[in-house]
Design an enzyme around this catalytic site. Structure first.
Site, PDB file in Angstrom:
ATOM      1  N   THR A 115       8.543  28.422 -11.848  1.00  0.00           N
ATOM      2  CA  THR A 115       8.318  29.844 -11.562  1.00  0.00           C
ATOM      3  C   THR A 115       9.446  30.323 -10.670  1.00  0.00           C
ATOM      4  O   THR A 115       9.589  29.860  -9.529  1.00  0.00           O
ATOM      5  CB  THR A 115       6.957  30.047 -10.874  1.00  0.00           C
ATOM      6  OG1 THR A 115       5.927  29.721 -11.800  1.00  0.00           O
ATOM      7  CG2 THR A 115       6.784  31.502 -10.430  1.00  0.00           C
ATOM      8  N   LYS A 156       4.345  36.065 -15.295  1.00  0.00           N
ATOM      9  CA  LYS A 156       3.845  35.176 -14.237  1.00  0.00           C
ATOM     10  C   LYS A 156       3.664  35.960 -12.942  1.00  0.00           C
ATOM     11  O   LYS A 156       2.700  35.744 -12.206  1.00  0.00           O
ATOM     12  CB  LYS A 156       4.803  33.992 -14.031  1.00  0.00           C
ATOM     13  CG  LYS A 156       4.363  32.967 -12.965  1.00  0.00           C
ATOM     14  CD  LYS A 156       3.165  32.146 -13.402  1.00  0.00           C
ATOM     15  CE  LYS A 156       2.616  31.228 -12.314  1.00  0.00           C
ATOM     16  NZ  LYS A 156       3.367  29.964 -12.161  1.00  0.00           N
ATOM     17  N   LYS A 212       5.875  31.597  -2.016  1.00  0.00           N
ATOM     18  CA  LYS A 212       7.121  31.596  -2.814  1.00  0.00           C
ATOM     19  C   LYS A 212       6.965  32.554  -3.988  1.00  0.00           C
ATOM     20  O   LYS A 212       7.820  33.423  -4.221  1.00  0.00           O
ATOM     21  CB  LYS A 212       7.390  30.171  -3.320  1.00  0.00           C
ATOM     22  CG  LYS A 212       8.497  30.068  -4.352  1.00  0.00           C
ATOM     23  CD  LYS A 212       8.519  28.696  -5.047  1.00  0.00           C
ATOM     24  CE  LYS A 212       7.554  28.608  -6.205  1.00  0.00           C
ATOM     25  NZ  LYS A 212       8.120  28.576  -7.549  1.00  0.00           N
TER      26      LYS A 212
END
Lengths: 288, 288
Positions: free
Chosen positions: B92, B167, B235
């Site tokens: 990701t 995502k 993150k």
């Protein structure tokens, strides 16, 4: 003896209908008399006023809107209430107000069960509501067969007020799920993703929720008819703030969602469904 | 020809295992050589370095952590990459970084598919991940049979970067659901409700979510082992802020949840699972 029902709105109307269909003798009262007509046509009796309704019924079911509405209904019922009567209140009101009503009615020998529901207008129509009950176990047991007519699940969650406290917890969680749905889909639209695909992919994974399944399609259709209105959600958030303040619980998510819904409310869209939060975020509106 | 796999962590390890079990010739590289040992014992080959791995493989699967990790891996692979090679990146990272990598590799005749996954370590172990893919349809079609070894669902959601954008949308929704879960249960605890009953009642109604079903039990057990760590969630929130900023999408829910998780992070609990947000709110900590 007859069961009384006060408040025949979007929720109360179908619930009273289920009580009648289950074979109960039903006496009804509602602020807008026209709303009683279908039930009267099916065999219910319309009471002239709340006191008369209380005289005719040992059990009175209440399903109105706000704390002050329930308090007004109880004051109307009070002169006619018999010792040993039971009031089941399905309205969503402040937990502290529910506790105060239970205490005040107990002095007259009247039992009070706070019993807010979830499941929405669809659940009311289908007789598939979930009911969070606060009160004494024997009071809950008396109320159970009545509530069985329109609920799939009832649970005693604690003493008086606890039913409303559970409803607050429920509405706090609903707020977070609503935010997750609307914020992600508004981002997806701005970022050029296909919204139908986004909703479907996200609904099936770790982002999934009842909101994704049930409000997601309303967002895709830009259908802001309730559903559960912004005004009602904000009313419940007010009770959440009151209850959270009493116990020192931080509810930053509720504060945020309420501040966003307030913008739609001030634009005159308090009657839109809460999923319209998507519309606000898709316009790029940020919290104040 | 062999399939290459770079990054054998909590996600990549089991994914590479599924590729091997599906009968692929597998060449692996990972920063911590010990992590390759179980796969080597099962028949995989360990490459000396990334360039050598690229020389041996037409398809290279990457599953590392951050944007800069993927960029470093691609630089390591680059001297060995053949024209016509395919890189499938399951990390990701920022959508803009994925787009830039695709463009830069295309200049060398190498295809790049951004393909972040959801389903967590459980999904990786079970070979039941969902994969959001961004790239050209023919590149996606080449990648499909490889990804089938460890996924229950793959979807092409748009051009390069779109997989990462999906995502981001997913992580935004996950943030809201997490907040709803932790804020409601922290309130419920302070208000004296039974947490087991609260989680169970709320999970079954309009407040319900994957988070209630999967993180709820961790809250009840006060089990803060990951799961998905606060550091990893933050993150991903960083990439969400970057992507949302590019398109002018407000993400106030992400901002709020990140500011709360930052407190736990600063307390040294970045390795706790995100459901530990409950612990913070139950202590009564408010956002700054």
């Amino acid at each position: 003896m007859a069961v009384g029902f006060v408040g025949l709105g979007v929720m109360g109307g179908p619930m009273a209908g289920h009580l009648l269909a289950a074979g109960n003798e039903l006496v009804v009262w509602t602020r807008t008399p026209a709303k009683a007509e279908p039930l009267v046509a099916s065999g219910a009796t319309r009471a002239e006023n709340l006191t008369e309704l209380a005289r005719a019924c040992e059990t009175v079911v209440v399903c109105v809107s706000r704390t002050e509405d329930v308090e007004a209904v109880v004051e109307g019922l009070r002169p006619g209430l018999q010792e040993g009567a039971l009031i089941i209140d399905h309205s969503t009101i402040a937990p502290a107000a529910a506790r105060a009503l239970a205490t005040s009615l107990a002095a007259d020998g009247v039992s009070f069960l706070d019993a807010p529901v979830t499941g929405g207008s669809m659940g009311a129509k289908a007789g598939q509501l979930t009911v969070f009950c606060g009160g004494e176990p024997d009071v809950y047991q008396r109320a159970e067969p009545v509530m069985a007519a329109y609920s799939k699940r009832t649970a005693l969650v604690g003493p008086s007020g606890a039913g409303q406290t559970m409803k607050v917890a429920n509405q706090i969680a609903v707020g977070g799920a609503l935010l997750g749905l609307c914020e992600s889909l508004a981002f997806a639209q701005r970022a050029g993703l296909d919204l139908v695909q986004t909703r479907e992919l996200l609904a099936g994974g770790a982002a999934g929720s009842w909101a994704f399944d049930n409000y997601g399609p309303k967002v895709l259709a830009r259908d802001w008819t309730p559903g559960f209105s912004i005004a009602n959600q904000r009313k419940d958030f007010g009770y959440a703030r009151e209850a959270a303040g009493e116990v020192g619980a931080p509810i930053p998510g509720v504060d945020l969602v309420d501040s966003l819904l307030a913008v739609l409310d001030e634009e005159g869209h308090g009657d839109w469904t809460t999923a319209a939060l998507f519309d606000l975020l898709a316009r790029g509106v940020k919290p104040a």
